[in-house]
Design a protein around this motif. Structure first.
Motif, mmCIF file in Angstrom:
data_model
loop_
_atom_site.group_PDB
_atom_site.id
_atom_site.type_symbol
_atom_site.label_atom_id
_atom_site.label_comp_id
_atom_site.label_asym_id
_atom_site.label_seq_id
_atom_site.Cartn_x
_atom_site.Cartn_y
_atom_site.Cartn_z
ATOM 1 N N GLN A 1 0.761 -1.129 0.062
ATOM 2 C CA GLN A 1 -0.195 -0.128 -0.027
ATOM 3 C C GLN A 1 0.873 1.290 -0.070
ATOM 4 O O GLN A 1 0.411 2.261 -0.418
ATOM 5 C CB GLN A 1 -0.849 -0.083 1.090
ATOM 6 C CG GLN A 1 -1.922 -1.056 1.051
ATOM 7 C CD GLN A 1 -2.858 -1.187 2.229
ATOM 8 O OE1 GLN A 1 -2.569 -1.897 3.193
ATOM 9 N NE2 GLN A 1 -3.929 -0.451 2.358
ATOM 10 N N HIS B 1 0.610 -9.435 4.205
ATOM 11 C CA HIS B 1 -0.378 -8.568 4.250
ATOM 12 C C HIS B 1 -0.888 -8.372 3.063
ATOM 13 O O HIS B 1 -0.850 -7.500 2.178
ATOM 14 C CB HIS B 1 0.045 -7.123 4.684
ATOM 15 C CG HIS B 1 -1.030 -6.156 5.172
ATOM 16 N ND1 HIS B 1 -1.142 -5.664 6.368
ATOM 17 C CD2 HIS B 1 -2.120 -5.814 4.528
ATOM 18 C CE1 HIS B 1 -2.172 -4.736 6.569
ATOM 19 N NE2 HIS B 1 -2.864 -5.026 5.396
ATOM 20 N N GLU C 1 -5.366 -10.082 8.880
ATOM 21 C CA GLU C 1 -6.623 -10.214 8.642
ATOM 22 C C GLU C 1 -7.025 -11.479 7.565
ATOM 23 O O GLU C 1 -7.717 -11.198 6.627
ATOM 24 C CB GLU C 1 -7.327 -8.978 7.762
ATOM 25 C CG GLU C 1 -7.174 -7.710 8.738
ATOM 26 C CD GLU C 1 -8.040 -6.556 8.367
ATOM 27 O OE1 GLU C 1 -8.486 -6.628 7.362
ATOM 28 O OE2 GLU C 1 -8.289 -5.708 9.189
ATOM 29 N N TRP D 1 -18.410 3.996 5.729
ATOM 30 C CA TRP D 1 -18.408 2.991 6.814
ATOM 31 C C TRP D 1 -18.776 3.821 7.952
ATOM 32 O O TRP D 1 -18.446 4.856 8.207
ATOM 33 C CB TRP D 1 -17.133 2.623 7.167
ATOM 34 C CG TRP D 1 -16.268 1.696 6.204
ATOM 35 C CD1 TRP D 1 -16.938 1.454 4.643
ATOM 36 C CD2 TRP D 1 -15.201 1.294 6.192
ATOM 37 N NE1 TRP D 1 -15.990 0.797 4.066
ATOM 38 C CE2 TRP D 1 -14.863 0.614 4.541
ATOM 39 C CE3 TRP D 1 -14.019 1.031 6.971
ATOM 40 C CZ2 TRP D 1 -13.829 -0.019 4.202
ATOM 41 C CZ3 TRP D 1 -12.742 0.544 6.656
ATOM 42 C CH2 TRP D 1 -12.571 -0.250 5.288
ATOM 43 N N GLU E 1 -4.740 -2.185 14.003
ATOM 44 C CA GLU E 1 -5.154 -1.086 12.994
ATOM 45 C C GLU E 1 -6.564 -0.550 13.412
ATOM 46 O O GLU E 1 -7.558 -1.192 14.279
ATOM 47 C CB GLU E 1 -5.604 -1.860 11.643
ATOM 48 C CG GLU E 1 -4.414 -2.106 11.036
ATOM 49 C CD GLU E 1 -4.749 -2.562 9.406
ATOM 50 O OE1 GLU E 1 -5.798 -2.307 9.033
ATOM 51 O OE2 GLU E 1 -4.039 -3.406 8.858
ATOM 52 N N TRP F 1 -4.427 3.467 11.578
ATOM 53 C CA TRP F 1 -4.307 3.156 10.252
ATOM 54 C C TRP F 1 -4.842 4.469 9.538
ATOM 55 O O TRP F 1 -5.866 4.886 9.538
ATOM 56 C CB TRP F 1 -5.079 2.088 10.030
ATOM 57 C CG TRP F 1 -4.978 1.627 8.463
ATOM 58 C CD1 TRP F 1 -5.597 2.160 7.450
ATOM 59 C CD2 TRP F 1 -3.958 0.798 7.837
ATOM 60 N NE1 TRP F 1 -5.129 1.750 6.262
ATOM 61 C CE2 TRP F 1 -4.013 1.062 6.592
ATOM 62 C CE3 TRP F 1 -2.982 0.041 8.410
ATOM 63 C CZ2 TRP F 1 -3.200 0.324 5.616
ATOM 64 C CZ3 TRP F 1 -2.106 -0.678 7.509
ATOM 65 C CH2 TRP F 1 -2.302 -0.481 6.221
ATOM 66 N N TRP G 1 -6.229 -0.786 -1.856
ATOM 67 C CA TRP G 1 -6.869 -2.167 -2.553
ATOM 68 C C TRP G 1 -7.580 -1.862 -3.669
ATOM 69 O O TRP G 1 -7.215 -0.898 -4.453
ATOM 70 C CB TRP G 1 -7.440 -2.949 -1.513
ATOM 71 C CG TRP G 1 -6.501 -3.329 -0.440
ATOM 72 C CD1 TRP G 1 -6.407 -2.977 1.170
ATOM 73 C CD2 TRP G 1 -4.815 -3.820 -0.344
ATOM 74 N NE1 TRP G 1 -5.401 -3.124 1.621
ATOM 75 C CE2 TRP G 1 -4.488 -3.816 0.895
ATOM 76 C CE3 TRP G 1 -4.279 -4.647 -1.379
ATOM 77 C CZ2 TRP G 1 -3.327 -4.393 1.107
ATOM 78 C CZ3 TRP G 1 -2.972 -5.093 -1.136
ATOM 79 C CH2 TRP G 1 -2.485 -4.878 0.135
ATOM 80 N N PHE H 1 -6.428 7.783 3.998
ATOM 81 C CA PHE H 1 -6.412 7.316 5.470
ATOM 82 C C PHE H 1 -5.172 7.911 6.391
ATOM 83 O O PHE H 1 -5.171 7.536 7.650
ATOM 84 C CB PHE H 1 -6.471 5.681 5.555
ATOM 85 C CG PHE H 1 -7.468 4.947 5.350
ATOM 86 C CD1 PHE H 1 -8.193 4.465 6.660
ATOM 87 C CD2 PHE H 1 -8.153 4.291 4.223
ATOM 88 C CE1 PHE H 1 -9.268 3.770 6.501
ATOM 89 C CE2 PHE H 1 -9.197 3.856 4.048
ATOM 90 C CZ PHE H 1 -9.908 3.196 5.047
HETATM 91 C C1 BGC Z 1 -6.424 -3.592 6.081
HETATM 92 C C2 BGC Z 1 -5.917 -2.611 5.553
HETATM 93 C C3 BGC Z 1 -6.793 -1.598 4.857
HETATM 94 C C4 BGC Z 1 -7.528 -0.912 6.030
HETATM 95 C C5 BGC Z 1 -8.702 -0.097 5.716
HETATM 96 C C6 BGC Z 1 -7.720 -3.369 6.883
HETATM 97 O O1 BGC Z 1 -8.554 -4.260 6.372
HETATM 98 O O2 BGC Z 1 -5.530 -4.484 6.986
HETATM 99 O O3 BGC Z 1 -4.696 -2.860 4.611
HETATM 100 O O4 BGC Z 1 -6.155 -0.402 4.205
HETATM 101 O O5 BGC Z 1 -8.085 -2.017 6.770
HETATM 102 O O6 BGC Z 1 -9.526 -0.684 4.778
#
Ligand code: BGC
Length: 408
Positions: free
Chosen positions: A18, A140, A185, A293, A318, A356, A364, A372
């Motif tokens: 990322q 990751h 995750e 969200w 995170e 995060w 992604w 973020f």
């Molecule tokens: C992931 C990150 C992602 C973040 C925000 C998490 O699910 O580990 O890679 O950027 O959430 O969506």
């Protein structure tokens, strides 16, 4: 203001694909084929089944651009990690979570790239020099192309190679690192890549989903074993995504529980990642991030309580939000820390919080438009600008952390 435990870590987090730029893995291959379709089909609609994007008019143009979906230079963190870590140190952050790009370290099966390994040693060393406890994640979401071609986590060979790579990195990082997470995750990856068919390899296969989940369980176990051989003192864990959901949502419960049930016993700690409160129907008046969200920072309490029963030390590895205008981030961080403090005061062993993300990055399949970062990144010049909410986080750290307190 409630207290947080002595030695509590105040960190930030990133992942290799990322932010680094210049990667070559299953994602970069997929981006080439998916970018045009993503740009064409994007709309204001729901993201991971959440509400619609409230900022659609503002992000429409970027979201409709193919380049948005190509990770490319990302945030050039591979070259700029040192100055980025210095910026984090200036804010008073005491920990940094980053991931190692497996595809760089092992470009061909069994062939390791010493320069790439040296890079991650340098990042960990810089963390120490900048007074940030390094937390390293070994996987990751991205796979080396050869591993994806072998079938990803469904392949026993890939699982075994992952364990060998973990051993290699474990030996290399030993002088600088105490905390390693094997997987990030796994529950999200399984669902999004193998059930919803959104991420590579874009399957919609319940049987593939099952195989991949079993493969990831095995990958954690074998990698943990190898890491302990590299250094018995390593504290090895994994990072789990935990949502808040209505009591009647049994599917979400199964998703939340699968890996935690199976892996907690083999772990020294767990990383808790919490972003989302899921509601059935629409929750009117709820604040929403740019991705739609629902923002519910007080939910940290519930997810921490839920995981505390496994008896392992927890870290919030995170927590954050897409918020380009930085409208809610300061509030969100303050409420999140307050909620965590409440949990620790009620006996939960939570030892750190990693926001995060440190930097605006490649989100992604949504690409670059969701922002973020505590630090804004100019996509053309790569210039960094510290957001006001990051200064607020810095202030909160000073308030929570008695002068002279050392991270443990
Ligand atoms: C992931 C990150 C992602 C973040 C925000 C998490 O699910 O580990 O890679 O950027 O959430 O969506």
């Amino acid at each position: 203001m409630q207290k947080l435990p002595a030695g509590f870590l105040f960190g930030s987090a990133t992942s290799a694909h990322q932010v680094e730029g210049g990667n070559h893995n299953d994602w970069t291959e997929w981006e080439k084929t998916a970018a045009a379709r993503l740009a064409r089909s994007v709309n204001s609609g729901t993201h991971y089944g959440q509400g619609p994007t409230p900022v659609w008019p503002e992000i429409r143009e970027a979201a409709k651009t193919e380049a948005n979906y190509i990770s490319g230079r990302a945030a050039e963190h591979y070259e700029r990690y040192e100055s980025d870590l210095k910026l984090a140190a200036k804010l008073g952050l005491t920990a940094y979570r980053f991931s190692v790009e497996w595809a760089r370290v092992e470009p061909e099966p069994g062939v390791y790239d010493e320069a790439a390994i040296g890079h991650y040693i340098a990042v960990a060393k810089t963390c120490r020099e900048q007074n940030q406890e390094p937390f390293v994640t070994l996987w990751h979401f991205t796979l080396p192309v050869w591993a994806a071609e072998m079938g990803g986590w469904a392949s026993d060979t890939v699982v075994e190679r992952f364990a060998a790579y973990a051993r290699r990195m474990g030996e290399a990082l030993r002088p600088y690192v105490s905390h390693i997470a094997t997987l990030n995750e796994p529950e999200v990856y399984g669902v999004v890549a193998y059930l919803l068919g959104i991420w590579p390899p874009q399957r919609r296969s319940p049987s593939g989903f099952g195989r991949v989940r079993r493969g990831m369980v095995q990958a954690h176990r074998l990698a943990t074993h190898e890491l302990k051989l590299a250094n018995p003192a390593y504290k090895v864990g994994f990072c789990t995504s935990q949502a808040i959901f209505p009591a009647s949502d049994h599917v979400q419960k199964l998703i939340n529980d699968y890996f935690v049930h199976r892996l907690a016993g083999d772990s020294d700690w767990m990383g808790v990642q919490y972003y989302v409160k899921r509601t059935l129907g629409s929750s009117k008046g709820a604040l929403r991030s740019d991705l739609g969200w629902e923002l519910h920072p007080e939910g940290h309490y519930e997810v921490l309580k839920r995981l505390a029963r496994y008896g392992k030390p927890l870290y919030v590895t995170e927590s954050g939000l897409a918020d380009a205008k930085d409208r809610y981030r300061a509030w969100y961080i303050e409420e999140s820390l307050g909620s965590i403090a409440q949990a620790t005061n009620d006996g939960v062993d939570c030892r750190g919080y990693f926001h995060w993300s440190l930097l605006d990055n490649f989100e992604w399949h949504e690409g670059f438009w969701p922002k973020f970062g505590l630090i804004e990144v100019d996509r053309d010049t790569m210039e960094r600008r510290v957001r006001p909410s990051a200064e607020h986080y810095a202030k909160l750290i000073r308030q929570y952390q008695p002068a002279g307190a050392k991270p443990r």
